[in-house]
Design an enzyme around this catalytic site. Structure first.
Site, short mmCIF file in Angstrom:
data_model
loop_
_atom_site.label_atom_id
_atom_site.label_comp_id
_atom_site.label_asym_id
_atom_site.label_seq_id
_atom_site.Cartn_x
_atom_site.Cartn_y
_atom_site.Cartn_z
N ARG A 404 -0.27 2.51 38.29
CA ARG A 404 1.61 2.55 38.09
C ARG A 404 3.00 1.81 38.02
NH1 ARG A 404 0.15 8.01 42.60
NH2 ARG A 404 -1.54 8.58 40.72
N ASN A 440 -4.72 1.60 34.43
CA ASN A 440 -4.52 2.91 34.49
C ASN A 440 -3.33 3.55 35.52
OD1 ASN A 440 -6.35 5.51 35.99
ND2 ASN A 440 -5.32 4.19 37.59
N GLU A 441 -3.06 4.86 34.60
CA GLU A 441 -2.09 5.11 34.88
C GLU A 441 -0.63 4.26 34.46
OE1 GLU A 441 -2.31 7.54 38.99
OE2 GLU A 441 -3.64 8.65 37.77
N ASN A 442 -0.75 3.67 33.20
CA ASN A 442 0.36 2.72 33.33
C ASN A 442 1.80 3.99 32.05
OD1 ASN A 442 -1.69 1.35 31.78
ND2 ASN A 442 -0.67 0.51 33.77
N ARG A 479 -6.92 4.24 31.60
CA ARG A 479 -6.99 5.42 31.39
C ARG A 479 -5.52 6.67 31.55
NH1 ARG A 479 -5.48 8.53 35.38
NH2 ARG A 479 -5.60 11.03 34.99
#
Length: 835
Positions: A404, A440-442, A479
């Site tokens: 994030r 993750n969730e970049n 992801r």
């Protein structure tokens, strides 16, 4: 109430599985990743202070004789230890983010002449500084990778200081500053849906090494898809401190899973800083590693001779992995449907500071649920976890904590590269690992004024290339970052059918559409929250409000409990009943998706998070199939019924003491079982046999509509698999009385055992009828002697909690006659109980 459960979570050391689990655990203990034989875990004798110091002198200065004025006040602790063991789940405050100090005194006695003395950190959060007396000897940024500090010279210098030798009675003072303060230029982002814990929350080791030693053993085991030929390439890495340019004798032994020597080598290596090739082995038809048979070979390497010889041991597994483009995953040439879950490093009462027995218990519960795959979210995890994945047969996706927030600057990006390098090098030998995760969730912005997709893509390409350079044999994955899904080898989109978007019957259609858009599809993160102990007679009611055909991804604001479009995550009842239906549907569909590589349910265990203060247990992500203290929810057994072979049967509702409805109304009773058929008995009467059919929703056809009697009901299920028979039974009360709005509270002592008292709060209407659908907020408090056990982050271990079916329990330590418990709910009179 529950009377008897005959299909509990199987104990790992009972029944026919005794020998298997014993051997697996012994193997996990015996075959550690390359490590020293002269290594001591430093667990006892530590002190801690939760604040910063004015300087290192405050940690080591002598106290004035007889003076009570020494500050700050230090608290004795045992390692591993986390700053946030309690405050991570405190309902009314943010968890502590700042510095904290640890100190101890060690007797340092290196047995090697001219040897080196090291402190080996298995993980500490999030920034760490290390001091010998007043000398800073090392530092590290990053809360999850392993690192080492050489304290040899600093110890020698201190031991020459006679005055301080007297003060510390010949021991060496060690002080360590950990700091988990918010820092935008550090991974992971504070926007992440998990706490960035502080402290020495993994094991710390004092390690003695000879002058010539290798710090790492890299073992690359490979086998062809047919399993006919195996190869093993060995390298060792020397640290920069060794004398280079000489030849060192080396001896290698390779042992098969039965302990038989199947390969030997004697020779010499040229000592040089960095990795040096040792030798290669070739094996015919090696015993293969797989989830069903996680067979491992032991590698023993000795560098040098005589008493100064240095020995490294590691374990390897021969397996062939292949994510076929536009096809499912193959292990050793055969399709393997990856049946997975996720793990966060978080546990009731200790936060990130899980001990080895706690980790082992958690991983065994996963294996007993039928898991063959795990994604370690969202950071490199303990070597203990990886050892257990190897020995239990659990395939792994492990990732760096780029999570994030966007993309930081030079320091930020260098940390990501360093953590990728450390993760691959430190966990390279584990046969369980098949994927290195890049992030993750970049696609989640807001840490920086600039959110540049092209810069994120550029950096992700760099991490992808680095992972392949360090380890060409494994795959890469991310992801949820659709604008970069073409970069890694494997991609997982966001699909939350029936929770953040859509309804759960959309799952297969949405997944098939996403599958077409990428080279290799693997679905990680699906499921939904459930408040343990909350059940519903009509769990799917919220689905009527949900629009379909608009995808099943999670979007900005979907995790909020307020505002936005209708969604189950906001408008559903958060009952175990609903989540069992959602999981049941997903699992039945996964059996009919021949192109599917696999999935991983999010997560295995409830965990603490700073971004969910309004959840029924404040600051808890409640999507786990077990609670934060490893108590299984009902959904655990849904997975067991699909994923395990050992016969099991579980009647839904072990934590549902009171059901409700009309007199004579038929009620559904579900049995989750992997057996061929089952028979149901209600109050002694048989309601016949049902045959299991995985495509017959719900409960694979093992559901009955039966009448219940007002008052106590006894339900028993008997399931058959061939000649094997298993059974389960529960007892509950059936309420036919209608209730109005909650008007008062009652508080009752329900148990007193093992030094803990259990009290139950119940919401009732003005006539005293229990309000079985009430979800009011409750707050427990205590006066007098004793302590509430309210820092666990569980439905029965929080002082502030939403009621489940109009009730909630909490446990406490009490002194008879001197303890009073109270419970309050907004707008209602408090209830008080003197114990």
């Amino acid at each position: 109430m529950i009377r008897k459960r005959t299909s509990p979570v199987p104990h790992p050391l009972k029944g026919t599985h005794f020998l298997r689990f014993l051997l697996l655990l012994l193997f996990a203990t015996r075959h550690q990743p390359a490590q020293a034989q002269q290594s001591i875990r430093l667990t006892a004798g530590w002190e801690y202070v939760k604040q910063d110091l004015g300087g290192i002198w405050e940690a080591v200065r002598p106290a004035a004789p007889g003076s009570p004025e020494t500050v700050p006040l230090w608290t004795p602790v045992t390692l591993p230890h986390c700053f946030n063991a309690v405050d991570a789940v405190a309902p009314d405050i943010n968890y502590y983010q700042g510095p904290g100090w640890y100190r101890t005194q060690l007797a340092v006695q290196n047995p090697y002449a001219n040897g080196r003395t090291l402190l080996h950190f298995e993980g500490a959060g999030q920034k760490t500084e290390v001091y010998i007396h007043t000398t800073k000897v090392g530092s590290h940024v990053g809360g999850y990778d392993e690192w080492t500090v050489d304290i040899t010279q600093a110890v020698a210098d201190f031991q020459k200081m006679e005055a301080y030798q007297k003060q510390f009675k010949g021991k060496v003072p060690i002080s360590i500053r950990c700091d988990n303060s918010r820092d935008l230029e550090m991974m992971p982002s504070d926007l992440s849906d998990f706490n960035l814990y502080g402290g020495l929350y993994r094991y710390l080791n004092l390690t003695y090494v000879p002058a010539l030693y290798a710090e790492r053993l890299m073992a690359h085991a490979a086998v062809d898809a047919a399993g006919q030929t195996g190869t093993l390439g060995l390298k060792i890495a020397f640290p920069a401190t060794v004398a280079t340019g000489t030849n060192a004798p080396v001896v290698v032994r390779l042992l098969d899973p039965r302990g038989k020597v199947v390969g030997q080598y004697r020779g010499a290596v040229r000592v040089a800083a960095g990795e040096v090739a040792v030798t290669d082995f070739k094996l015919k038809k090696p015993l293969l590693w797989s989830p069903e048979n996680p067979r491992q070979y032991a590698v023993e390497v000795t560098v040098g001779e005589g008493p100064r010889a240095w020995r490294l041991t590691t374990s390897v597994g021969f397996r062939h992995i292949e994510f076929v483009e536009k096809r499912p995953f193959k292990l050793n040439g055969q399709r393997l449907l990856l049946r997975g879950t996720h793990r966060h490093e978080d546990h009731a009462g200790v936060a990130a500071a899980m001990t080895e027995p706690q980790i082992r218990q958690e991983m065994l519960l996963m294996k007993q649920m039928g898991v063959n795959f795990i994604r370690l979210g969202h950071y490199q995890q303990s070597r203990i976890v990886l050892n257990l994945c190897d020995s239990l047969g659990i395939v792994v996706w492990e990732e760096v904590p780029w999570c994030r927030g966007g993309l930081g600057g030079t320091v930020y990006q260098e940390q990501g590269r360093r953590m990728m390098t450390n993760m691959v090098q430190q966990h390279y030998n584990h046969p369980s690992i098949i994927i290195w995760g890049l992030g993750n969730e970049n696609d989640w912005p807001n840490d920086f004024p600039e959110f540049d997709k092209e810069k994120i893509r550029t950096y992700m390409k760099e991490l992808n290339d680095l992972a392949h350079q360090l380890d060409p044999s494994r795959y890469t994955a991310i992801r949820r970052c659709d604008f970069a899904k073409d970069i890694p080898d494997v991609y997982s989109p966001s699909i939350w059918a029936g929770w953040y978007r859509g309804i759960y019957t959309d799952y297969k259609k949405v997944s098939a559409e996403e599958f077409k858009q990428v080279k290799r599809f693997l679905h990680v993160e699906w499921g939904g929250d459930s408040h343990a102990g909350r059940h519903s007679e009509t769990p799917d009611n919220a689905l009527a409000k949900i629009k379909t055909g608009q995808g099943a991804d999670e979007r900005a604001g979907d995790a909020s409990l307020f505002g936005g479009s209708a969604r189950v995550s906001k408008d559903g009842d958060w009952s175990e009943s609903y989540i069992c239906n959602l999981i049941d549907w997903h699992l039945k569909e996964q059996e009919t998706m021949p192109w599917l590589s696999g999935t991983a349910y999010w997560p295995f265990k409830d965990f603490s998070t700073p971004v969910r203060p309004d959840n029924p247990v404040p600051y808890m992500n409640q999507k786990g199939v077990v609670e934060r203290d490893l108590t299984p929810k009902e959904s655990y057994y849904v997975f067991q019924s699909y994923w395990t072979d050992k016969p099991m049967a579980h009647i839904y509702g072990h934590s549902w003491p009171v059901r409700w409805g009309e007199p004579g109304e038929l009620k559904m009773v579900k049995v989750y079982s992997n057996c061929e058929r089952a028979e149901l008995f209600v109050n002694g009467k048989s309601y016949g046999f049902k045959t299991r059919d995985s495509q017959n929703f719900p409960a694979a056809g093992l559901s009955w509509q039966v009448p219940l009697v007002a008052g106590t009901n006894q339900v028993r299920a008997v399931a058959y698999q061939g000649k094997q028979r298993v059974e389960d039974q529960i007892s509950f009360r059936y309420q036919t009385e209608k209730w109005a709005t909650p008007a008062r509270l009652t508080l009752t002592k329900t148990a007193d055992a093992n030094g803990l008292v259990t009290v139950e709060a119940q919401l009732c209407d003005a006539q005293g009828v229990p309000c079985l659908d009430a979800a009011n907020w409750l707050r427990f408090s205590l006066a007098g002697e004793g302590r509430l056990h309210d820092d666990l982050g569980t439905s029965s271990g929080s002082s502030r909690v939403q009621a489940y079916n109009g009730r909630a329990i909490i446990r406490l330590t009490a002194t008879p006659g001197q303890t009073t418990v109270a419970v309050q709910s907004p707008g209602l009179p408090a209830a008080v109980l003197a114990l």
